[in-house]
Design an enzyme around this catalytic site. Structure first.
Site, PDB file in Angstrom:
ATOM      1  N   GLY A 225     -18.298 -39.092  62.840  1.00 56.57           N
ATOM      2  CA  GLY A 225     -18.731 -38.020  63.742  1.00 56.57           C
ATOM      3  C   GLY A 225     -20.218 -37.725  63.571  1.00 56.57           C
TER       4      GLY A 225
ATOM      5  N   LYS B  24     -26.178 -33.883  63.348  1.00 56.07           N
ATOM      6  CA  LYS B  24     -27.580 -33.811  63.793  1.00 56.07           C
ATOM      7  C   LYS B  24     -28.298 -32.587  63.238  1.00 56.07           C
ATOM      8  CE  LYS B  24     -26.629 -34.520  68.200  1.00 56.07           C
ATOM      9  NZ  LYS B  24     -26.657 -34.843  69.621  1.00 56.07           N
TER      10      LYS B  24
ATOM     11  N   ASP C 290     -11.415 -19.365  60.988  1.00 52.44           N
ATOM     12  CA  ASP C 290     -12.773 -19.902  61.019  1.00 52.44           C
ATOM     13  C   ASP C 290     -13.652 -19.337  59.898  1.00 52.44           C
ATOM     14  OD1 ASP C 290     -14.920 -21.386  62.306  1.00 52.44           O
ATOM     15  OD2 ASP C 290     -15.740 -19.435  62.875  1.00 52.44           O
TER      16      ASP C 290
ATOM     17  N   HIS D  23     -14.899 -19.115  53.976  1.00 53.76           N
ATOM     18  CA  HIS D  23     -16.128 -18.484  53.475  1.00 53.76           C
ATOM     19  C   HIS D  23     -15.864 -17.133  52.813  1.00 53.76           C
ATOM     20  CE1 HIS D  23     -17.701 -21.648  55.811  1.00 53.76           C
ATOM     21  NE2 HIS D  23     -17.846 -21.024  56.957  1.00 53.76           N
TER      22      HIS D  23
HETATM   23  C1  BG6 Z   1     -19.006 -21.983  60.239  1.00 52.12           C
HETATM   24  C2  BG6 Z   1     -18.150 -21.379  61.317  1.00 52.12           C
HETATM   25  O1  BG6 Z   1     -18.217 -22.450  59.191  1.00 52.12           O
HETATM   26  O2  BG6 Z   1     -19.905 -20.994  59.754  1.00 52.12           O
HETATM   27  C3  BG6 Z   1     -19.016 -20.805  62.434  1.00 52.12           C
HETATM   28  O3  BG6 Z   1     -17.299 -22.381  61.842  1.00 52.12           O
HETATM   29  C4  BG6 Z   1     -20.035 -19.845  61.874  1.00 52.12           C
HETATM   30  O4  BG6 Z   1     -18.209 -20.160  63.401  1.00 52.12           O
HETATM   31  C5  BG6 Z   1     -20.796 -20.478  60.721  1.00 52.12           C
HETATM   32  O5  BG6 Z   1     -20.930 -19.505  62.928  1.00 52.12           O
HETATM   33  C6  BG6 Z   1     -21.678 -19.462  60.042  1.00 52.12           C
HETATM   34  O6  BG6 Z   1     -22.461 -20.105  59.074  1.00 52.12           O
HETATM   35  P1  BG6 Z   1     -23.848 -19.492  58.623  1.00 52.12           P
HETATM   36  O7  BG6 Z   1     -24.304 -20.392  57.532  1.00 52.12           O
HETATM   37  O8  BG6 Z   1     -24.750 -19.498  59.822  1.00 52.12           O
HETATM   38  O9  BG6 Z   1     -23.549 -18.103  58.178  1.00 52.12           O
END
Ligand code: BG6
Length: 501
Positions: free
Chosen positions: A15, A22, A246, A251
């Site tokens: 991918g 990218k 998500d 996270h």
């Molecule tokens: C990703 C999610 O894992 O983390 C996204 O799939 C989200 O929906 C992104 O926008 C946020 O990451 P960061 O590093 O910009 O806080």
């Protein structure tokens, strides 16, 4: 190099021509090259369905590098070296022919390095392809777990790792059939962020905080992960995911584990991993009967944000007009252990909110006796320690002081630390650190199989609870707000307020 002693390596990115490849992976590799952290011989091998050849792929690589703002001659020469060592296989992910071509290309790349290179497979595809790719890698003999430990191919798997407990367990089983646990790197890019790593450093490198990091001194903890962007072109993915899968399952649960876990005995991957698992095991499950009390779902409507007209979620591309997918979540949870018994953790996350910010705040208890109740200011507010993960990375401690003058007036002020002001540098991108750690064989910053399953166990129960409720009335919050009113009620009914970032 090889100052870090990394052997010549080929990274195969499934991918590679997608957004992640990218925007994140290719630029991160270039940064590592510039910092002389990649081995002298390093190959990039893209594998994707696009009908392009090596040369066209090299143009894509070059374009991705351009976004990193290449400025000086060493940057340029690093970029050229990486471009020249880039190859591409155009194939669908379930076609054995493609994997045969991949083997050929790998031989070609090895030849250029003058030796067999270490292989890292990076699965940056939609998750539905993870099983077929691992099976095909095995079928084509590329996924051997039999070789000597240092020669074993490694595999990096993007999130989401599963969509509930069953699918995550099945995926773990499948990947483990073809790769050793030590060679599997399930990525959660939040763990690569400097400020996320700093949570552990802050807690365990400062003797003064740990003694008060518990139910005796802490009233409650808040975690806010908000974004002002909508879901953009990711409608198809988001319709299947929703914000719980998500952002929360990965996270936010990782942030939670770092702020709440017990002290590990060392910084070794296994020591930290065990403490995280212990923490996930202590989470009080949200029973179906409690899901309405403890969680709030939201979905953004349309309107004007930063002077621009923005779509509602249901108007986004590839989203159903009647979608009941949540783009906002607020949740109250408890960690049932000695340290945190009955201390609430309030969590909120969402798209199209007021601003982009990620912060954790520790709200300490009120003073035991209020000396100031008869003064103009009344009793002081609670002290709050804010760990700012992004965008203004740093920390801030809110404390009460006397306002200068003859009155007994209290004011709350901030004691601040800012990474930018102290170090005057941009913090490295999370992927840079994580790719390097994988090459070094250090899995400390990658979630382990058991932690993934435990986090899904917690989340799946919430999903099941939601399923039994009537369809939510969406949309229920406007762009640029802090989410639905019910999210405020969730914390207000306990006599507390969200900390406005
Ligand atoms: C990703 C999610 O894992 O983390 C996204 O799939 C989200 O929906 C992104 O926008 C946020 O990451 P960061 O590093 O910009 O806080």
């Amino acid at each position: 190099m090889d100052n870090l002693n990394i052997l010549p390596t080929t990274m195969i990115i499934f991918g590679a021509t997608g957004d992640l490849g990218k925007r994140k992976l290719l630029p991160a590799l270039l940064r590592l090259k510039e910092l002389k952290l990649l081995p002298e011989c390093f190959n990039i091998l893209g594998f994707a369905t696009r009908k392009i050849d090596d040369n066209k792929f090299r143009e894509i690589v070059k374009e991705a590098f351009r976004t990193t703002g290449i400025t000086n001659s060493s940057d340029v020469s690093s970029a050229i070296r990486l471009e020249e060592n880039s190859y591409f296989v155009s194939s669908s992910f379930d076609e054995m022919e493609g994997y045969k071509k991949l083997s050929e290309k790998l031989k070609e790349a090895d030849k250029k390095c003058g030796q067999v290179t270490n292989k890292i497979f990076y699965l940056a595809t939609p998750p539905s392809f993870f099983p077929v790719i691992t099976d095909m890698l095995d079928g084509s003999g590329l996924a051997s777990k039999e070789k000597g430990a240092s020669e074993n191919p490694k595999i990096i798997i993007e999130k989401p790792f599963g969509r509930d407990l069953d699918s995550a367990t099945t995926l773990n089983k499948l990947v483990l059939k073809h790769f050793n646990e030590d060679d599997i790197y399930r990525i959660d890019h939040y763990l690569g962020k400097e400020t996320v790593q700093n949570i552990l450093f802050f807690r365990f490198a400062n003797g003064i905080y740990e003694p008060i990091w518990n139910r005796r001194y802490v009233d409650h903890i808040q975690i806010t992960v908000s974004e002002d962007i909508g879901i953009g072109s990711r409608g198809k993915y988001f319709e299947e995911a929703g914000i719980l899968r998500d952002m929360f399952q990965n996270h936010i649960m990782q942030l939670l584990s770092l702020v709440a876990m017990e002290p590990p005995i060392s910084l070794e991957a296994a020591a930290i991993r065990n403490k995280k698992i212990e923490l996930f095991n202590s989470l009080r499950p949200i029973e179906k009967s409690e899901v309405t009390n403890l969680t709030v779902r939201g979905q953004y409507g349309g309107g004007v944000l930063n002077k621009e007209k923005v779509n509602s979620y249901r108007e986004e591309e590839n989203v159903s007009k009647e979608s009941s997918t949540e783009t906002f979540l607020a949740l109250k949870l408890f960690v049932d252990n000695w340290r945190w018994s009955e201390v609430p953790f309030y969590i909120r996350t969402g798209k199209r909110l007021k601003k982009r910010t990620t912060e954790l705040s520790i709200h300490f208890k009120d003073v035991p006796h209020c000396l100031f109740k008869d003064t103009e200011s009344g009793c002081p507010k609670r002290n709050v320690l804010v760990l700012k993960i992004q965008p203004d990375e740093g920390m801030s401690f809110k404390l009460n002081i006397k306002v200068p003058g003859s009155q007994d007036k209290i004011d709350m002020v901030d004691m601040d630390f800012s990474y930018k002001e102290t170090y005057g540098m941009e913090l490295p991108d999370a992927y840079q650190r994580l790719l390097l750690d994988c090459m070094l064989g250090d899995s400390t910053l990658f979630p382990h199989k058991e932690a993934i399953e435990k986090s899904w166990e917690y989340v799946t129960r919430i999903l099941e609870g939601w399923q039994e409720l009537p369809e939510p009335k969406f949309p229920n919050y406007g762009p640029g707000s802090w989410g639905p009113e019910k999210a405020d009620d969730l914390i207000k009914k306990d006599g507390r307020l969200w900390l406005t970032p």
